[in-house]
Motif scaffolding. Structure first.
Motif, PDB file in Angstrom:
ATOM      1  N   PHE A  93       0.831  -1.219   0.000  1.00  0.00           N
ATOM      2  CA  PHE A  93       0.000   0.000   0.000  1.00  0.00           C
ATOM      3  C   PHE A  93       0.862   1.264   0.000  1.00  0.00           C
ATOM      4  CE2 PHE A  93      -3.961  -1.835   0.138  1.00  0.00           C
ATOM      5  CZ  PHE A  93      -4.011  -2.880   1.042  1.00  0.00           C
ATOM      6  N   LEU A  94       2.119   1.136   0.405  1.00  0.00           N
ATOM      7  CA  LEU A  94       2.903   2.376   0.616  1.00  0.00           C
ATOM      8  C   LEU A  94       3.181   3.050  -0.728  1.00  0.00           C
ATOM      9  CD1 LEU A  94       5.600   1.608   3.307  1.00  0.00           C
ATOM     10  CD2 LEU A  94       3.615   3.091   3.445  1.00  0.00           C
ATOM     11  N   PRO A  95       2.973   4.359  -0.843  1.00  0.00           N
ATOM     12  CA  PRO A  95       3.329   5.082  -2.090  1.00  0.00           C
ATOM     13  C   PRO A  95       4.833   5.339  -2.120  1.00  0.00           C
ATOM     14  CG  PRO A  95       2.406   6.613  -0.513  1.00  0.00           C
ATOM     15  CD  PRO A  95       2.376   5.280   0.154  1.00  0.00           C
ATOM     16  N   VAL A  96       5.618   4.274  -2.369  1.00  0.00           N
ATOM     17  CA  VAL A  96       7.084   4.484  -2.374  1.00  0.00           C
ATOM     18  C   VAL A  96       7.451   5.351  -3.583  1.00  0.00           C
ATOM     19  CG1 VAL A  96       9.280   3.316  -2.625  1.00  0.00           C
ATOM     20  CG2 VAL A  96       7.462   2.292  -1.247  1.00  0.00           C
ATOM     21  N   TYR A 112       4.832   7.688  -5.707  1.00  0.00           N
ATOM     22  CA  TYR A 112       4.075   7.369  -6.929  1.00  0.00           C
ATOM     23  C   TYR A 112       2.861   6.580  -6.472  1.00  0.00           C
ATOM     24  CZ  TYR A 112       2.832   5.463 -11.416  1.00  0.00           C
ATOM     25  OH  TYR A 112       2.154   5.124 -12.551  1.00  0.00           O
ATOM     26  N   VAL A 113       1.680   7.061  -6.782  1.00  0.00           N
ATOM     27  CA  VAL A 113       0.468   6.436  -6.232  1.00  0.00           C
ATOM     28  C   VAL A 113       0.124   5.215  -7.077  1.00  0.00           C
ATOM     29  CG1 VAL A 113      -1.953   6.796  -5.785  1.00  0.00           C
ATOM     30  CG2 VAL A 113      -0.317   8.678  -5.435  1.00  0.00           C
ATOM     31  N   ASN A 114       0.403   4.018  -6.521  1.00  0.00           N
ATOM     32  CA  ASN A 114       0.100   2.847  -7.374  1.00  0.00           C
ATOM     33  C   ASN A 114      -1.358   2.439  -7.181  1.00  0.00           C
ATOM     34  OD1 ASN A 114      -0.110   1.565  -4.935  1.00  0.00           O
ATOM     35  ND2 ASN A 114       2.043   0.912  -4.975  1.00  0.00           N
ATOM     36  N   ALA A 115      -1.743   1.376  -7.884  1.00  0.00           N
ATOM     37  CA  ALA A 115      -3.171   1.052  -8.023  1.00  0.00           C
ATOM     38  C   ALA A 115      -3.809   0.873  -6.658  1.00  0.00           C
ATOM     39  CB  ALA A 115      -3.306  -0.234  -8.843  1.00  0.00           C
ATOM     40  N   LEU A 116      -3.097   0.306  -5.725  1.00  0.00           N
ATOM     41  CA  LEU A 116      -3.759  -0.071  -4.467  1.00  0.00           C
ATOM     42  C   LEU A 116      -3.929   1.125  -3.537  1.00  0.00           C
ATOM     43  CD1 LEU A 116      -2.169  -3.509  -3.579  1.00  0.00           C
ATOM     44  CD2 LEU A 116      -4.549  -2.999  -4.135  1.00  0.00           C
ATOM     45  N   THR A 117      -3.028   2.096  -3.642  1.00  0.00           N
ATOM     46  CA  THR A 117      -3.063   3.132  -2.588  1.00  0.00           C
ATOM     47  C   THR A 117      -4.366   3.910  -2.644  1.00  0.00           C
ATOM     48  OG1 THR A 117      -1.506   4.091  -4.134  1.00  0.00           O
ATOM     49  CG2 THR A 117      -0.722   3.719  -1.908  1.00  0.00           C
ATOM     50  N   GLU A 118      -5.013   4.085  -3.825  1.00  0.00           N
ATOM     51  CA  GLU A 118      -6.257   4.872  -3.777  1.00  0.00           C
ATOM     52  C   GLU A 118      -7.281   4.141  -2.919  1.00  0.00           C
ATOM     53  OE1 GLU A 118      -5.670   3.983  -7.205  1.00  0.00           O
ATOM     54  OE2 GLU A 118      -4.409   5.690  -7.759  1.00  0.00           O
ATOM     55  N   TYR A 119      -7.353   2.798  -3.094  1.00  0.00           N
ATOM     56  CA  TYR A 119      -8.461   2.139  -2.409  1.00  0.00           C
ATOM     57  C   TYR A 119      -8.163   1.930  -0.933  1.00  0.00           C
ATOM     58  CZ  TYR A 119      -9.632   1.305  -7.215  1.00  0.00           C
ATOM     59  OH  TYR A 119      -9.907   1.481  -8.535  1.00  0.00           O
ATOM     60  N   ALA A 120      -6.888   2.022  -0.533  1.00  0.00           N
ATOM     61  CA  ALA A 120      -6.554   1.628   0.845  1.00  0.00           C
ATOM     62  C   ALA A 120      -6.701   2.820   1.763  1.00  0.00           C
ATOM     63  CB  ALA A 120      -5.104   1.177   0.908  1.00  0.00           C
ATOM     64  N   ASP A 121      -7.050   2.529   3.048  1.00  0.00           N
ATOM     65  CA  ASP A 121      -6.961   3.622   4.027  1.00  0.00           C
ATOM     66  C   ASP A 121      -6.098   3.143   5.207  1.00  0.00           C
ATOM     67  OD1 ASP A 121      -8.412   1.773   5.218  1.00  0.00           O
ATOM     68  OD2 ASP A 121     -10.275   2.928   5.401  1.00  0.00           O
ATOM     69  N   ILE A 122      -5.810   4.063   6.105  1.00  0.00           N
ATOM     70  CA  ILE A 122      -4.801   3.735   7.136  1.00  0.00           C
ATOM     71  C   ILE A 122      -5.282   2.600   8.046  1.00  0.00           C
ATOM     72  CG2 ILE A 122      -3.600   5.912   7.216  1.00  0.00           C
ATOM     73  CD1 ILE A 122      -5.489   6.784   9.405  1.00  0.00           C
ATOM     74  N   GLN A 158      -8.541  15.565   6.750  1.00  0.00           N
ATOM     75  CA  GLN A 158      -9.937  15.113   6.845  1.00  0.00           C
ATOM     76  C   GLN A 158     -10.252  13.984   5.875  1.00  0.00           C
ATOM     77  OE1 GLN A 158      -9.533  18.440   7.667  1.00  0.00           O
ATOM     78  NE2 GLN A 158     -10.276  17.915   9.720  1.00  0.00           N
ATOM     79  N   SER A 159      -9.285  13.079   5.623  1.00  0.00           N
ATOM     80  CA  SER A 159      -9.673  11.887   4.814  1.00  0.00           C
ATOM     81  C   SER A 159      -8.736  10.756   5.209  1.00  0.00           C
ATOM     82  CB  SER A 159      -9.495  12.163   3.323  1.00  0.00           C
ATOM     83  OG  SER A 159      -8.359  11.422   2.870  1.00  0.00           O
ATOM     84  N   LEU A 160      -9.232   9.518   5.079  1.00  0.00           N
ATOM     85  CA  LEU A 160      -8.462   8.385   5.589  1.00  0.00           C
ATOM     86  C   LEU A 160      -7.602   7.755   4.510  1.00  0.00           C
ATOM     87  CD1 LEU A 160     -11.031   6.602   7.974  1.00  0.00           C
ATOM     88  CD2 LEU A 160      -8.858   7.687   8.554  1.00  0.00           C
ATOM     89  N   GLY A 161      -7.559   8.308   3.331  1.00  0.00           N
ATOM     90  CA  GLY A 161      -6.795   7.676   2.241  1.00  0.00           C
ATOM     91  C   GLY A 161      -5.316   7.600   2.595  1.00  0.00           C
ATOM     92  N   VAL A 162      -4.674   6.523   2.206  1.00  0.00           N
ATOM     93  CA  VAL A 162      -3.263   6.342   2.598  1.00  0.00           C
ATOM     94  C   VAL A 162      -2.408   7.401   1.920  1.00  0.00           C
ATOM     95  CG1 VAL A 162      -1.282   4.812   2.281  1.00  0.00           C
ATOM     96  CG2 VAL A 162      -3.476   3.872   3.031  1.00  0.00           C
ATOM     97  N   ASN A 163      -2.571   7.567   0.610  1.00  0.00           N
ATOM     98  CA  ASN A 163      -1.628   8.494  -0.047  1.00  0.00           C
ATOM     99  C   ASN A 163      -1.785   9.901   0.505  1.00  0.00           C
ATOM    100  OD1 ASN A 163      -4.140   8.935  -0.890  1.00  0.00           O
ATOM    101  ND2 ASN A 163      -3.771   8.427  -3.062  1.00  0.00           N
ATOM    102  N   VAL A 164      -2.990  10.260   0.871  1.00  0.00           N
ATOM    103  CA  VAL A 164      -3.186  11.645   1.323  1.00  0.00           C
ATOM    104  C   VAL A 164      -2.626  11.801   2.742  1.00  0.00           C
ATOM    105  CG1 VAL A 164      -4.858  13.432   1.659  1.00  0.00           C
ATOM    106  CG2 VAL A 164      -5.273  11.643  -0.068  1.00  0.00           C
TER     107      VAL A 164
END
Lengths: 420, 181, 175, 299
Positions: free
Chosen positions: D79-82, D85-95, D151-157
């Motif tokens: 899930f980590l945006p190493v 670069y936001v890969n496919a999974l990071t949008e759907y994942a949250d912390i 104010q959002s749980l998304g991982v990349n954000v």
């Protein structure tokens, strides 16, 4: 199993039936505690001995001890197979670290038994060898203590300092640890002036390094957290359990065989015995470091005051008369090693009894372990610097009734206290 | 408090630098006074067995195959390298070498075997010992010499310090005809 | 392919498990000495681990005494398969001074199959490293059984004996 | 390209984690003034362990645990945006999923320890449980603080939240708390109480040998690198060159600096007892709570 090996009619190489199935009956755990076997091959102990520790959660409630796995029947061997002159070499191999302590104690016992007066120079060389052994044994212990509380850098640095002492002993005596210097009637090799000033140079930088290590660890609160208030045993308890050596000196008991009954050349040495009354493992660390510095002072004094003449080895001319009794005590780095000898016929001792310092200290361990953390077990056991290869159990057998009665620890203390 | 002692330790440690010896790749020899593996010199060794007697690990074994040959086996696996045999040897045949790299995968590698030719008497074939303890030699030292083994008769003979009086006495000597004459 | 790779990696990272079965702890201190700065064996990837399950090499020091005999056997069986056994010190190789007393069962090879012996009492840390290097194949063996025969006739001994024999013969004095 | 990014993520972590472990062992050795193992030593260790015979206890928990542990840490890494670069999974994942996966790894270790029915493993498992319960909240709070800001749980954000909104007092305090907890996350010397080599013989992993142990060792090394990279990504303002591989290299360089700090701290501290460690963690949690409190008021 009904075999009493030390009796005269039992051959020394009789091999009793294997006792694999005879499990040693440890007393059962108090209620609500699980038994954790600190087994024979535990990395902290370096030696096979089995502690069954009763732990309730993390605190230790009790402990029973099944040791004596390194009993090698040395006393029986030396009464039947080996003559007087070989025993110092076997006595040295009773304990790897304090080898020449046992050799000196044995040689002094035999010399007392036959009334042989050895030359002053040989006594000085014996004192120097004992003190060199104390230096490298204490450095070793500081390293091992660091390793036991997880502080490996102290372990590595202490042993790096100790390495020079080992190299010097190798040059002087021919072997790093089992020196083979001390035999009946004196010493085998001489300390030439070149060795002497090399030793002085070596002692200077060992002292400098020890001061640095001491300054580094004395202020370190992380080490304090792990050693202060751990393994506490009060002064009265120490006397009741008759603990010896640095463990007792760290609890305020002021005993030191070098000063109480001086032997070899200790009567002409002035040294102070460090006594600390912090009652815990930290006290043992302090006592050992101070004793290390004292030992270095003693070696310097001995090197200066050593008489230059005198034979190294005085011959024993007439055969040794049997049935002479003698006892000699020597201050080992861990405590007080006592040897008792009865001379026998055909050049062999009749009976040779070794009581090593770890034996009394081990009786005190269950007391020290009470309601401490299980994580502190290694450092508490390490604080008495156990040398299980020296300890031997005392079993009383009265021959008439053939009934065997194992002396419990308490009775043993009463007898020894009555004689004190 | 904690931080200062940590920094002190770090400085103390870093000033020491790495001290590892490149041991197996560069030799680190033992000092010459080192007591390594003992080595027998069979030219000097007379097979007296002194070392076997004084070895604390009892690892020197002696066996007399026949009158002439004595086999001495040094069992290296039990040796504790105390250097006692080298001290005790009357002929200085044993030297403790500075050899300490004795790692092997089979125990026979560290043994030494000596086969010694023991001198025997030409006539009786028994081992000859130039020791002067048995009675006959003691008598000889006092100036008697037996001429043959069977009769075992003792005749007075001049000792080292020669004087004419005893010489004349021996001129008129006649052998006793009967034993006990 | 992985098996070959693992075989090649085995000598590069040996994990030691130390069993002291009745030693005078002279050899144990030398085994610990081998980890200290001067003789650091970690440069060969050797580490002292605490449980036989993790270990590949078992170091036995000390003549196996009677109580420790079953324990050494159990520790040996607990080790996973490609394993080596080192016998450190004269006590482990042959039983030391007390090889035949009532409580000692002699060397380690009576208990477990020993691959390498490192004699010495105690062996120098260099000797232990030499043994390990021998096992890793970095160095070759330096010891071999020594056979010495003195079968030829010792002429000097004969002459000396002859001189002793005719030191007080009468006719020699006349000529 | 997004799917490929996930695999690049995992490959980078799998390749570099043992290298960092080797660096830590080398630095510890240098501090102890000895030469120390070659840096590639962990690779040999793991390869050798894979080649060894596998002594199993037979019950399913024993065999499942190592695989579960490795799978959980690998998925957390995915899930980590190493290299930001936001890969496919990071949008759907949250912390929450990331934190859940980490605790799943810890639970797998517990499962393995308890199923090996060894007294020491039980003790190690109880210690592992304590450290996990006391230390995981600190990581959770760092993510929550980021989420509060954005104010959002998304991982990349959440991960890049603190850097976007600039450093506030609470973020500074959070850096301090994270650094103090880093040793505990990574399980290095002052806090490696779970597998204290001296007292309880390798703790939970005592019964494992061969490939199972290799998986567990890899799990530990990957967890170490995961926490170090999270620290670098969340707190350290690193310039972004926009070019994907170069970003990865920059982040790896920063993680190596973090590893040097871990090694220095690790080799100069004795191991703490479990009760002392608990008091230390309690202080950390209180500090991180007040940091979050401060950040809600916008300080």
């Amino acid at each position: 199993a009904g075999i009493y090996p030390l009796r005269k009619e039992v051959p020394w190489n009789l091999m009793p039936p294997a006792a694999e199935d005879v499990a040693y009956q440890l007393d059962e755990a108090p209620e609500g505690c699980t038994t954790i076997p600190v087994g024979p091959f535990h990395p902290t102990l370096h030696e096979p001995c089995h502690f069954a520790v009763y732990v309730d959660g993390e605190t230790i409630k009790g402990c029973d001890y099944r040791g004596f796995m390194t009993h090698r029947g040395i006393e029986k061997l030396c009464q039947t197979q080996v003559s007087y002159n070989e025993i110092p070499f076997i006595a040295e191999r009773i304990c790897g670290i304090c080898g020449s302590v046992h050799a000196t104690a044995y040689s002094q016992a035999v010399e007392l038994a036959i009334g042989l007066k050895i030359s002053r120079r040989a006594e000085y060389i014996r004192t120097i060898m004992l003190e060199i052994e104390r230096v490298h044994s204490h450095l070793l212990w500081i390293g091992v203590a660091g390793h036991l509380i997880g502080f490996d850098t102290l372990f590595m640095q202490a042993w790096r300092v100790r390495e020079q002492v080992m190299w010097f002993c190798e040059k002087l005596t021919g072997n790093r640890k089992t020196y083979g210097m001390i035999v009946i009637g004196g010493v085998r090799r001489d300390i030439t002036p070149s060795h002497a000033d090399e030793l002085r140079g070596l002692l200077n930088n060992v002292e400098k390094e020890t001061h640095q290590v001491y300054k580094a660890i004395v202020g370190d609160t992380a080490i304090h957290k792990r050693t202060k208030g751990v393994g506490t045993i009060t002064k009265e308890e120490t006397i009741k359990w008759s603990l010896v050596g640095p463990v007792a000196r760290a609890r305020g008991v002021n005993i030191d065989t070098r000063r109480d009954h001086p032997y070899a050349a200790y009567d002409e040495m002035e040294f102070s015995v460090p006594v600390v009354d912090t009652m815990d493992v930290w006290g043992t660390v302090l006592v050992r470091v101070l004793e290390l510095l004292e030992a270095i002072k003693i070696i310097r004094q001995a090197l200066d005051k050593m008489p230059t003449d005198g034979p190294l080895l005085t011959e024993v001319l007439e055969p040794i008369k049997p049935m002479q009794h003698a006892i000699s005590a020597v201050e080992a780095p861990r405590g007080e090693a006592v040897h008792y000898i009865i001379t026998g016929e055909e050049n062999r001792p009749e009976r040779w009894r070794v009581r090593a310092p770890t034996y009394p200290n081990l009786q005190g361990v269950p007391m020290m372990l009470l309601n401490n953390e299980f994580a502190d077990l290694p450092i508490i056991i390490g604080s008495i610097d156990p040398c299980f290869s020296c300890t031997d159990r005392m079993t009383i057998v009265n021959v008439r009734s053939g009934e065997k009665k194992v002396m419990t620890k308490m009775q043993l203390e009463e007898i020894s206290r009555k004689s004190r | 408090m904690w931080l200062t002692s940590k920094i002190k330790q770090a400085i103390y440690v870093l000033t020491k630098g790495t001290v590892t010896l490149p041991y197996p790749f560069s030799p680190h020899p033992a000092p010459d006074t080192f007591r390594g593996a003992p080595h027998w010199d069979h030219h000097k060794c007379v097979g007296c067995g002194g070392c076997a007697d004084h070895c604390s690990a009892r690892c020197i074994l002696i066996r007399d195959v026949c009158q002439e040959v004595r086999i001495m086996l040094y069992e290296g696996s039990r040796c504790t390298y105390c250097g006692r045999c080298a001290d005790v040897c009357p002929e200085k045949a044993i030297t403790t070498t500075t050899q300490f790299e004795l790692a092997t995968d089979s125990k026979e590698d560290i043994t030494e075997r000596l086969e010694l030719f023991m001198l025997t008497c030409q006539r009786c074939g028994r081992c000859f010992d130039m020791e002067t303890k048995n009675l006959i030699d003691k008598m000889e030292l006092k100036g008697f010499k037996y001429d043959n083994l069977e009769a075992r008769a003792l005749i007075p003979v001049i000792t080292e310090h020669f004087d004419m009086k005893t010489y004349q006495k021996t001129e008129s000597f006649s052998r006793p005809k009967k034993v006990g004459e | 392919m992985l098996k070959k790779l693992a075989q090649k990696a085995f000598p590069r990272s040996l994990w030691l498990y130390h069993c002291n079965s009745g030693a005078c702890n002279g050899c144990d201190i030398e085994i610990l000495n081998v980890l200290t700065p001067f003789y650091d064996v970690e440069r060969f990837g050797i580490k002292l681990v605490a449980s036989p399950r993790h270990a590949d090499v078992m170091l036995i020091s000390g003549a196996v005494t009677r109580p420790t005999l079953p324990l050494v056997k159990k520790a040996f069986e607990a080790m996973p398969s490609p394993k080596l056994v080192f016998a450190i010190g004269s006590c482990a190789t042959g039983g030391g001074c007390w090889f035949d007393t009532y409580n000692v069962t002699g060397g380690a090879d009576k208990v477990v199959p020993v691959n390498y012996y490192i004699p010495g009492c105690p062996p120098r840390p260099e000797a232990i490293i030499y043994g390990v290097a021998l096992a890793l194949g970095l160095v070759d063996k330096k010891v071999a059984p020594v056979e010495m025969k003195q079968m030829e006739f010792p002429v000097d001994m004969y002459k000396m004996n002859k001189a002793w024999e005719d030191r007080n013969v009468i006719y020699k004095l006349l000529d | 390209m997004d799917i490929a990014a996930i695999f690049i993520n995992i490959l980078v972590f799998l390749a570099f984690a043992p290298l960092f472990e080797g660096c830590v062992r080398k630095i510890t050795a240098k501090i102890q003034s000895r030469q120390g193992p070659p840096v590639t030593q962990p690779y040999y260790d793991i390869l050798k362990l894979l080649g060894k015979e596998n002594l199993t206890k037979g019950n399913w928990g024993f065999t499942i645990a190592p695989m579960l542990a490795l799978a959980s840490i690998l998925s957390a890494i995915a899930f980590l945006p190493v290299g930001n670069y936001v890969n496919a999974l990071t949008e759907y994942a949250d912390i929450i999923t990331v934190i859940y996966l980490l605790t799943l790894g810890g639970v797998a270790v517990l499962l393995g320890a308890l199923s090996s029915r060894n007294v020491y493993a039980g003790l190690g498992a109880s210690r592992e449980m304590i450290t996990m319960m006391m230390v995981e909240p600190v990581l959770a709070i760092t993510f929550i603080m980021g989420a509060l800001k954005v104010q959002s749980l998304g991982v990349n954000v959440t991960i890049t939240a603190i850097l976007q909104n600039g450093y506030t007092w609470s973020a500074g305090l959070m850096v301090l708390v994270y650094l103090m907890a880093l040793q505990a996350f990574v399980g290095r010397q002052p806090f490696d109480i779970a597998e204290a080599e001296v007292e309880i013989l390798e703790g939970p992993f005592i019964e494992y040998s061969g490939p199972n142990l290799a998986l567990f060792k890899y799990y530990l090394i990957l967890k170490q690198m995961f926490y170090a990279t999270v620290f670098v990504m969340v707190f350290i303002p690193v310039m972004k060159s926009g070019y994907y591989p170069v970003d990865i290299l920059i982040q790896l360089a920063c993680t190596s600096v973090v590893f040097v700090i871990i090694a220095l701290l690790g080799s100069t501290n004795p191991r703490l007892r479990i009760d002392q460690a608990m008091r230390y963690y309690a202080v950390l949690i209180v500090l991180s709570l007040c940091a979050v409190g401060m950040s809600t008021f916008g300080i």
